[in-house]
Design a protein around this motif. Structure first.
Motif, PDB file in Angstrom:
ATOM      1  N   ASN A 190      -1.427   4.720   9.507  1.00  0.00           N
ATOM      2  CA  ASN A 190      -1.727   3.321   9.183  1.00  0.00           C
ATOM      3  C   ASN A 190      -0.527   2.626   8.527  1.00  0.00           C
ATOM      4  O   ASN A 190      -0.175   1.496   8.880  1.00  0.00           O
ATOM      5  N   SER A 191       0.104   3.279   7.576  1.00  0.00           N
ATOM      6  CA  SER A 191       1.236   2.667   6.874  1.00  0.00           C
ATOM      7  C   SER A 191       2.427   2.472   7.809  1.00  0.00           C
ATOM      8  O   SER A 191       3.133   1.473   7.724  1.00  0.00           O
ATOM      9  N   GLY A 233       0.815  -1.223   0.000  1.00  0.00           N
ATOM     10  CA  GLY A 233       0.000   0.000   0.000  1.00  0.00           C
ATOM     11  C   GLY A 233       0.833   1.249   0.000  1.00  0.00           C
ATOM     12  O   GLY A 233       1.821   1.393  -0.688  1.00  0.00           O
ATOM     13  N   MET A 234       0.396   2.223   0.830  1.00  0.00           N
ATOM     14  CA  MET A 234       1.041   3.532   0.817  1.00  0.00           C
ATOM     15  C   MET A 234       2.433   3.499   1.389  1.00  0.00           C
ATOM     16  O   MET A 234       3.222   4.410   1.155  1.00  0.00           O
ATOM     17  N   SER A 235       2.747   2.472   2.163  1.00  0.00           N
ATOM     18  CA  SER A 235       4.103   2.431   2.731  1.00  0.00           C
ATOM     19  C   SER A 235       5.144   2.355   1.630  1.00  0.00           C
ATOM     20  O   SER A 235       6.242   2.882   1.756  1.00  0.00           O
ATOM     21  N   SER A 286      -8.530   7.106  10.160  1.00  0.00           N
ATOM     22  CA  SER A 286      -8.303   6.958   8.723  1.00  0.00           C
ATOM     23  C   SER A 286      -7.036   7.650   8.251  1.00  0.00           C
ATOM     24  O   SER A 286      -6.884   7.909   7.060  1.00  0.00           O
ATOM     25  N   ASP A 287      -6.135   7.955   9.173  1.00  0.00           N
ATOM     26  CA  ASP A 287      -4.885   8.620   8.803  1.00  0.00           C
ATOM     27  C   ASP A 287      -4.024   7.635   7.998  1.00  0.00           C
ATOM     28  O   ASP A 287      -3.508   6.657   8.544  1.00  0.00           O
ATOM     29  N   PRO A 288      -3.806   7.843   6.685  1.00  0.00           N
ATOM     30  CA  PRO A 288      -3.051   6.878   5.877  1.00  0.00           C
ATOM     31  C   PRO A 288      -1.585   6.776   6.291  1.00  0.00           C
ATOM     32  O   PRO A 288      -0.988   5.708   6.228  1.00  0.00           O
ATOM     33  N   LEU A 289      -0.986   7.921   6.698  1.00  0.00           N
ATOM     34  CA  LEU A 289       0.403   7.906   7.113  1.00  0.00           C
ATOM     35  C   LEU A 289       0.595   7.057   8.361  1.00  0.00           C
ATOM     36  O   LEU A 289       1.505   6.216   8.441  1.00  0.00           O
ATOM     37  N   SER A 349      -6.806   1.873  11.606  1.00  0.00           N
ATOM     38  CA  SER A 349      -8.071   1.859  10.862  1.00  0.00           C
ATOM     39  C   SER A 349      -9.131   1.022  11.547  1.00  0.00           C
ATOM     40  O   SER A 349     -10.323   1.190  11.316  1.00  0.00           O
TER      41      SER A 349
END
Length: 807
Positions: A380-381, A75-77, A375-378, A370
């Motif tokens: 979460n990654s 994912g975003m990582s 919902s913070d993507p940073l 999550s």
């Protein structure tokens, strides 16, 4: 040496045989062919050994399986931290190989299969491993110390009993308190004898019992106890794992084992354990989520029940069931604010839990943000990446030490990710606390609006508000728990087994053709190698060609080996090849000294005793006598005379007598049984043999002897041992340096070369004595010359030797 005459010139080139230094393949072939019986015998033994190995050794099977390692996007990582070095590749083939070859995985597979009792059956060359269909079952208490390594034998009796004995007594003591350390058992306390089926056999280092499954009377059962750590290490080392090619992400697992079914079961179990381990890691996140939600639900359930009871009781007592329109509006607004505040409080609690996790450097599994609605993507990654790095560290630590570069690198990545995550968590806590402050202010404003409502409605609104808030939170948590359980149920390993374990159609060992080839090659090269090593360390002259290479003088005569017991073959065996060799030497004298046809003096010497100078002197003199030449054989070896024994004479008087008394030499010369051959023996051994030959009287005697005889043969002492021989060279017309095959040492040629190169000795030639069929250069004559001058009957040369020696 002042009286020695100068050498008038070098010998004619026709006798210079040692100029050829090329590699003689034929000579090498002949040298090794004479060992053909040994070579053939070793080849037969090697092939026979290969046959028995192929026939009776335990077959080894190769069991193989394949696993597909799938890619897993992070994912975003991957987008955010690909360049920072904080993340790892999710398709790391080397890591998966390390997992499959890890001790932990092997240990789980062995425990699953229960391989601690190794069963054997009796084969032709010993015990052979067996698997399955056991007639007896050995149950072991592995919580108790055990005897491992040695082999035991059970034989069923006629009743419900069996006899126990030891086939191998090299037992080790296994202690479950220290499973990786074992000691040798010196005194075995387990006694051999009869036992009952089902009873525990217990002692200091053993506790097991045997159950009868289907054994018949007198049936034997061989078994061996093996502890799990030892088996895990063995299978871990035996397992071969690698990609099928450089570009593929498919791993091939291969195991070579004498028991095909056991290898298949082990590989299949290993792959099951491998996939289950991966699935457990995935499920661990869902389990942590459910556990966190359940903890929250236990708290909110009590509050929900309490306010539900209060709401029902208040409505019943005050007969108020609904709010007014104004009250409903205020209630809706208050409900939204309270719900938002509750969500933020849950988020804050999660942030604080995560902060505590980072501050304590815990390595337990993390809860993904999550899951609680963040919902913070940073964030979460970062949490996902930290979990992956920690899982990778656990995998590497199970196979490598803390100082390994791979482990140190992963620890550095974990520290970097923790620091970045800590900064984000601290920032999130500050933002959440700020937002909670604003929400509380808004809630206070709405509470002021509530105060204008009637008291009964105001109290109902307050109770209903708290009930609705707890109900919403409760429903939300129930929804999240259901989602986590659904996720857990839908988890599956990302990697897949392509081919389950199966063995090949034929065993990989023993390799029949290779074993036969090795047997033949070993049978060929062992004797050849022995001969080569022996020749490498051999310092003896082996053949005429070698002598020609070593000495600078010509080799003009080759004398073969005479029969055992025959000292003068020229007289006793006129048709022998040895006699022919001396006739050839006699004929060559004409060419060696063309100006001395009527009066010739020949000197024989050597480097050391035993090279055959006396033998050559006696037979050369006999050869000239048979030709009709008046010949005198002089025994000038005053230290070790031998001529008298060859002719059956007494060495009571001779040269030493003549030189030490006034007796005339003519009176001391003895007649032999051969016409024209006189013998002048050395006489008694004097105290000063070197000085006695240097008298002027000896020179006068030599002049008189040369005038009286056609041929004078001088048997002189070895020039390498005594000094007087060098003084005797001046009396001779031809000087023969005798070398003996497989007796004379190579370094002895240095003395001959030194004498030859100084140029003070005229006409110095080499003679090769005792040449026999074992010679390398192809000059064999078929004689046996043993001992000092050992003799035996002529041998018939075999057809193959005649063939290779043709030409």
């Amino acid at each position: 040496m002042n009286n020695i005459q100068n050498n008038p010139g070098n010998p004619p080139p026709v006798f210079q045989f040692n100029s050829d230094s090329t590699f003689d393949f034929r000579a090498i072939l002949i040298k090794y062919l004479r060992y053909w019986p040994w070579i053939l015998s070793f080849i037969i033994v090697g092939v026979a050994a290969a046959f028995f190995i192929n026939r009776y050794s335990t077959p080894i099977w190769s069991v193989e399986s394949t696993v597909l390692i799938k890619d897993e996007s992070s994912g975003m990582s991957m987008d955010l931290f690909e360049n920072s070095g904080l993340i790892k590749s999710t398709n790391n083939i080397e890591n998966e190989i390390g997992i499959l070859k890890s001790y932990t995985l092997a240990e789980e597979a062995i425990q699953e299969l229960n391989l601690n009792v190794q069963v054997f059956k009796q084969g032709m060359l010993g015990a052979v491993p067996a698997y399955g269909n056991q007639s007896m079952l050995v149950e072991v208490d592995w919580k108790h110390p055990q005897m491992v390594g040695g082999m035991m034998k059970l034989v069923k009796g006629q009743n419900n009993d069996f006899s126990l004995s030891f086939e191998e007594s090299n037992f080790l003591a296994y202690n479950p308190a220290d499973p990786f350390y074992k000691t040798q058992i010196e005194n075995i306390t387990l006694r051999e004898g009869n036992y009952q089926f089902g009873e525990w056999i217990e002692g200091v280092n053993f506790r097991f019992r045997v159950k009868n499954i289907s054994a018949s009377p007198d049936e034997a059962f061989l078994f061996q106890l093996q502890d799990t750590p030892s088996l895990a290490k063995k299978y871990k080392n035996d397992l071969m794992v690698g990609p099928i090619n450089k570009e593929a992400s498919i791993l091939s697992l291969r195991l070579e084992t004498p028991v095909r079914r056991l290898g298949e079961d082990y590989l299949n179990t290993l792959m099951d354990v491998y996939l289950q381990r991966e699935l457990n890691e995935k499920n661990r996140t869902s389990d942590n989520t459910v556990r966190f939600i359940e903890n929250q639900l236990s708290d909110i359930t009590d509050s929900l029940t309490f306010f539900e009871d209060r709401l029902e009781q208040y409505r019943t007592q005050n007969k108020v069931f609904n709010l007014s329109e104004e009250g409903n509006q205020i209630f809706q607004r208050m409900q939204e604010l309270e719900t938002e505040r509750s969500q933020m409080e849950i988020n804050l609690k999660y942030y604080q839990t995560l902060q505590n996790y980072l501050d304590t450097n815990s390595e337990e599994d993390l809860l993904v943000p999550s899951v609680v609605g963040i919902s913070d993507p940073l964030l979460n990654s970062l949490v996902l990446n930290l979990g992956e790095l920690q899982a990778e560290k656990v995998r590497l630590s199970s196979n490598f030490s803390e100082q390994t570069p791979a482990v140190r690198e992963i620890k550095s990545k974990i520290d970097n990710t923790r620091n970045v995550l800590r900064e984000n968590v601290n920032s999130a806590i500050r933002n959440t606390q700020s937002m909670l402050g604003e929400l509380k202010g808004n809630i206070r404003q709405v509470e002021q609006q509530i105060n204008v409502l009637p008291e009964t409605e105001r109290r109902l609104l307050g109770i209903q508000r708290k009930f609705t808030i707890n109900e919403n939170i409760y429903v939300y948590l129930l929804q999240k728990r259901a989602e986590a359980e659904i996720t857990r149920a839908s988890n599956s390993p990302k990697n897949t087994v392509l081919d389950w374990a199966k063995a090949g159609n034929m065993p990989v060992a023993p390799k029949t053709k290779v074993n036969y080839l090795l047997g033949m090659l070993l049978g060929l090269f062992i004797p050849l190698g022995f001969v080569a090593v022996r020749d490498f360390f051999n310092v003896k002259i082996e053949d005429v060609k070698e002598l020609e290479r070593l000495i600078k003088m010509p080799v003009v005569a080759k004398i073969g080996r005479a029969k055992y017991g025959v000292s003068v073959p020229v007289l006793s065996e006129p048709r022998s090849s040895v006699t022919e060799g001396f006739r050839s030497l006699r004929a060559d004298m004409t060419y060696l000294s063309p100006h001395k046809k009527d009066n010739l003096t020949i000197l024989f010497t050597s480097t050391v005793s035993g090279e055959g100078k006396t033998f050559c002197s006696v037979n050369t003199a006999s050869a000239f006598a048979l030709k009709g030449k008046r010949t005198l054989l002089m025994g000038l070896d005053l230290r070790k005379p031998k001529i008298a024994m060859d002719f059956g004479l007494e060495n009571e008087q001779g040269i030493s007598t003549c030189l030490s008394t006034d007796i005339s030499w003519e009176k001391l010369v003895q007649k032999s049984q051969t016409e024209n051959l006189d013998i002048f023996l050395s006489g008694p051994i004097p105290p000063n043999p070197a000085e006695i030959l240097l008298q002027d009287k000896f020179e006068q005697i030599m002049k008189e002897i040369k005038d009286r005889y056609d041929v004078v043969v001088m048997d002189c002492p070895p020039v390498g041992l005594v000094s007087e021989t060098k003084e005797l060279f001046r009396y001779a017309d031809i000087n023969m340096f005798v070398f003996r095959q497989q007796y004379s040492r190579r370094e002895s040629t240095e003395l001959a070369n030194e004498i030859y190169e100084k140029g003070g000795v005229k006409k110095l030639y080499g003679l090769m004595n005792d040449i026999h069929l074992n010679g390398v250069g192809g000059y064999g004559y078929g004689y046996g010359y043993g001992g000092n001058y050992g003799y035996h009957e002529d041998r018939q040369v075999s057809w193959w030797k005649r063939f290779v020696m043709k030409g």
